[in-house]
Scaffold this motif. Sequence first.
Motif, PDB file in Angstrom:
ATOM      1  N   GLU A   1       0.859  -1.439   0.024  1.00  0.00           N
ATOM      2  CA  GLU A   1       0.182   0.075  -0.069  1.00  0.00           C
ATOM      3  C   GLU A   1       1.032   1.185   0.103  1.00  0.00           C
ATOM      4  N   LEU A   2       0.295   2.073  -0.539  1.00  0.00           N
ATOM      5  CA  LEU A   2       0.948   3.525  -0.392  1.00  0.00           C
ATOM      6  C   LEU A   2       0.821   4.240   1.036  1.00  0.00           C
ATOM      7  N   LYS A   3       1.900   4.577   1.677  1.00  0.00           N
ATOM      8  CA  LYS A   3       1.801   4.790   3.149  1.00  0.00           C
ATOM      9  C   LYS A   3       0.753   6.012   3.227  1.00  0.00           C
TER      10      LYS A   3
ATOM     11  N   PRO B   1      15.312 -26.846  -1.530  1.00  0.00           N
ATOM     12  CA  PRO B   1      14.356 -25.806  -0.925  1.00  0.00           C
ATOM     13  C   PRO B   1      14.879 -24.304  -0.469  1.00  0.00           C
ATOM     14  N   CYS B   2      13.882 -23.430  -0.557  1.00  0.00           N
ATOM     15  CA  CYS B   2      14.195 -21.951  -0.719  1.00  0.00           C
ATOM     16  C   CYS B   2      13.036 -21.302  -0.318  1.00  0.00           C
ATOM     17  N   VAL B   3      13.483 -19.787   0.061  1.00  0.00           N
ATOM     18  CA  VAL B   3      12.497 -18.793   0.441  1.00  0.00           C
ATOM     19  C   VAL B   3      12.898 -17.738  -0.672  1.00  0.00           C
ATOM     20  N   GLU B   4      11.671 -17.495  -1.555  1.00  0.00           N
ATOM     21  CA  GLU B   4      12.302 -16.275  -2.550  1.00  0.00           C
ATOM     22  C   GLU B   4      11.414 -15.049  -2.229  1.00  0.00           C
ATOM     23  N   ILE B   5      12.211 -13.688  -2.550  1.00  0.00           N
ATOM     24  CA  ILE B   5      11.428 -12.721  -2.457  1.00  0.00           C
ATOM     25  C   ILE B   5      11.056 -12.161  -3.681  1.00  0.00           C
ATOM     26  N   GLY B   6       9.742 -11.618  -3.673  1.00  0.00           N
ATOM     27  CA  GLY B   6       9.093 -11.440  -4.786  1.00  0.00           C
ATOM     28  C   GLY B   6       8.414  -9.989  -4.920  1.00  0.00           C
ATOM     29  N   TRP B   7       7.965  -9.517  -6.151  1.00  0.00           N
ATOM     30  CA  TRP B   7       7.536  -8.213  -6.178  1.00  0.00           C
ATOM     31  C   TRP B   7       6.398  -8.203  -7.590  1.00  0.00           C
ATOM     32  N   ARG B   8       5.323  -7.478  -7.251  1.00  0.00           N
ATOM     33  CA  ARG B   8       4.595  -6.994  -8.678  1.00  0.00           C
ATOM     34  C   ARG B   8       3.769  -5.804  -8.392  1.00  0.00           C
ATOM     35  N   LEU B   9       4.184  -4.681  -8.924  1.00  0.00           N
ATOM     36  CA  LEU B   9       3.217  -3.548  -8.537  1.00  0.00           C
ATOM     37  C   LEU B   9       2.643  -3.024  -9.936  1.00  0.00           C
ATOM     38  N   SER B  10       1.401  -2.233  -9.792  1.00  0.00           N
ATOM     39  CA  SER B  10       0.760  -1.691 -10.585  1.00  0.00           C
ATOM     40  C   SER B  10       1.373  -0.596 -11.438  1.00  0.00           C
TER      41      SER B  10
ATOM     42  N   GLY C   1       9.051   2.700 -10.927  1.00  0.00           N
ATOM     43  CA  GLY C   1       9.955   3.799 -11.141  1.00  0.00           C
ATOM     44  C   GLY C   1      10.166   4.795  -9.921  1.00  0.00           C
ATOM     45  N   LYS C   2       9.510   4.373  -8.854  1.00  0.00           N
ATOM     46  CA  LYS C   2       9.538   5.547  -7.752  1.00  0.00           C
ATOM     47  C   LYS C   2      10.457   4.609  -6.325  1.00  0.00           C
ATOM     48  N   GLY C   3      11.022   3.789  -6.676  1.00  0.00           N
ATOM     49  CA  GLY C   3      11.638   3.069  -5.857  1.00  0.00           C
ATOM     50  C   GLY C   3      11.053   2.255  -4.644  1.00  0.00           C
ATOM     51  N   LEU C   4       9.525   2.032  -5.083  1.00  0.00           N
ATOM     52  CA  LEU C   4       8.680   1.570  -3.913  1.00  0.00           C
ATOM     53  C   LEU C   4       8.594  -0.033  -4.074  1.00  0.00           C
ATOM     54  N   ALA C   5       9.164  -0.764  -5.130  1.00  0.00           N
ATOM     55  CA  ALA C   5       9.769  -2.159  -4.906  1.00  0.00           C
ATOM     56  C   ALA C   5      10.724  -2.343  -3.885  1.00  0.00           C
ATOM     57  N   THR C   6      11.662  -1.513  -4.071  1.00  0.00           N
ATOM     58  CA  THR C   6      12.979  -1.732  -3.529  1.00  0.00           C
ATOM     59  C   THR C   6      12.670  -1.399  -2.000  1.00  0.00           C
ATOM     60  N   GLU C   7      12.030  -0.235  -1.738  1.00  0.00           N
ATOM     61  CA  GLU C   7      11.463   0.154  -0.192  1.00  0.00           C
ATOM     62  C   GLU C   7      10.697  -1.043   0.335  1.00  0.00           C
TER      63      GLU C   7
ATOM     64  N   SER D   1      13.114  -5.794 -12.681  1.00  0.00           N
ATOM     65  CA  SER D   1      13.238  -6.825 -11.528  1.00  0.00           C
ATOM     66  C   SER D   1      14.515  -7.058 -11.328  1.00  0.00           C
ATOM     67  N   ARG D   2      15.520  -7.150 -12.063  1.00  0.00           N
ATOM     68  CA  ARG D   2      16.939  -7.587 -11.721  1.00  0.00           C
ATOM     69  C   ARG D   2      17.417  -6.159 -11.135  1.00  0.00           C
ATOM     70  N   ALA D   3      17.094  -5.144 -11.385  1.00  0.00           N
ATOM     71  CA  ALA D   3      17.755  -3.809 -10.997  1.00  0.00           C
ATOM     72  C   ALA D   3      17.284  -3.711  -9.417  1.00  0.00           C
ATOM     73  N   VAL D   4      16.133  -4.255  -9.152  1.00  0.00           N
ATOM     74  CA  VAL D   4      15.605  -4.424  -7.749  1.00  0.00           C
ATOM     75  C   VAL D   4      16.409  -5.258  -7.046  1.00  0.00           C
ATOM     76  N   MET D   5      16.713  -6.509  -7.534  1.00  0.00           N
ATOM     77  CA  MET D   5      17.728  -7.373  -6.965  1.00  0.00           C
ATOM     78  C   MET D   5      19.030  -6.916  -6.604  1.00  0.00           C
ATOM     79  N   GLU D   6      19.605  -6.019  -7.591  1.00  0.00           N
ATOM     80  CA  GLU D   6      20.920  -5.543  -7.413  1.00  0.00           C
ATOM     81  C   GLU D   6      20.787  -4.193  -6.625  1.00  0.00           C
ATOM     82  N   LYS D   7      19.728  -3.822  -6.333  1.00  0.00           N
ATOM     83  CA  LYS D   7      19.667  -2.412  -5.447  1.00  0.00           C
ATOM     84  C   LYS D   7      19.695  -3.110  -3.998  1.00  0.00           C
ATOM     85  N   LEU D   8      19.012  -4.468  -4.021  1.00  0.00           N
ATOM     86  CA  LEU D   8      18.909  -5.017  -2.553  1.00  0.00           C
ATOM     87  C   LEU D   8      20.534  -5.640  -2.256  1.00  0.00           C
TER      88      LEU D   8
END
Length: 149
Positions: free
Chosen positions: A35-37, A59-68, A73-79, A108-115
Amino acid sequence: MAFFPAPLSRAESDLLADRCATLIRERGWGFWAAELKASHQFIGFVGLHVPTAELPFSPCVEIGWRLSVEHWGKGLATEAAQGALRIGFGAIGLEEIVSFTAVGNTRSRAVMEKLNMCPSGTFEHPLLPIESPLRLHCLYRLKRPRLET
Ligand SMILES: CC(C)(COP(=O)(O)OP(=O)(O)OC[C@H]1O[C@@H](n2cnc3c(N)ncnc32)[C@H](O)[C@@H]1OP(=O)(O)O)[C@@H](O)C(=O)NCCC(=O)NCCS
């Protein structure tokens, strides 16, 4: 959904949301609603998931994201992902969190790299047909941070 086999119908999307809610109820964590804060507007999901497919690094645990799209491009997935990693390595106590996507999914790869996730090679996703251009995936790994003493 350009990097998934096909867009979801309304019924498929509702089913996915129900599965996310069920998994959160059962495990206590999962792909959370994002949600937007300021306005609490629902904009997508970000969170942690145990992939159902048998993958070369299971076995693994993944982190994932999907935004409207209007919120890209506002850094929200990374945050949001930074919050999910804190919970994964903190309250849940995971030793490692992975992420993966079709090799062409540069956003998506850019988010992984920023993390600061570590590029860890490629693999063929077993749920995608051999001839699919999306079958080749890249894997990123992140180990639980060690506390400095
Ligand atoms: C992947 C996704 C969640 C990223 O969300 P987001 O909020 O835009 O991500 P962020 O703003 O935190 O970071 C995006 C990064 O991609 C970069 N980026 C933007 N457009 C890009 C492009 N065309 N090519 C490469 N990188 C790009 C941004 O510059 C940003 O990096 P920067 O901050 O270093 O500049 C969003 O694009 C999405 O929902 N995509 C569709 C679903 C999807 O593919 N999910 C992942 C499946 S594994």
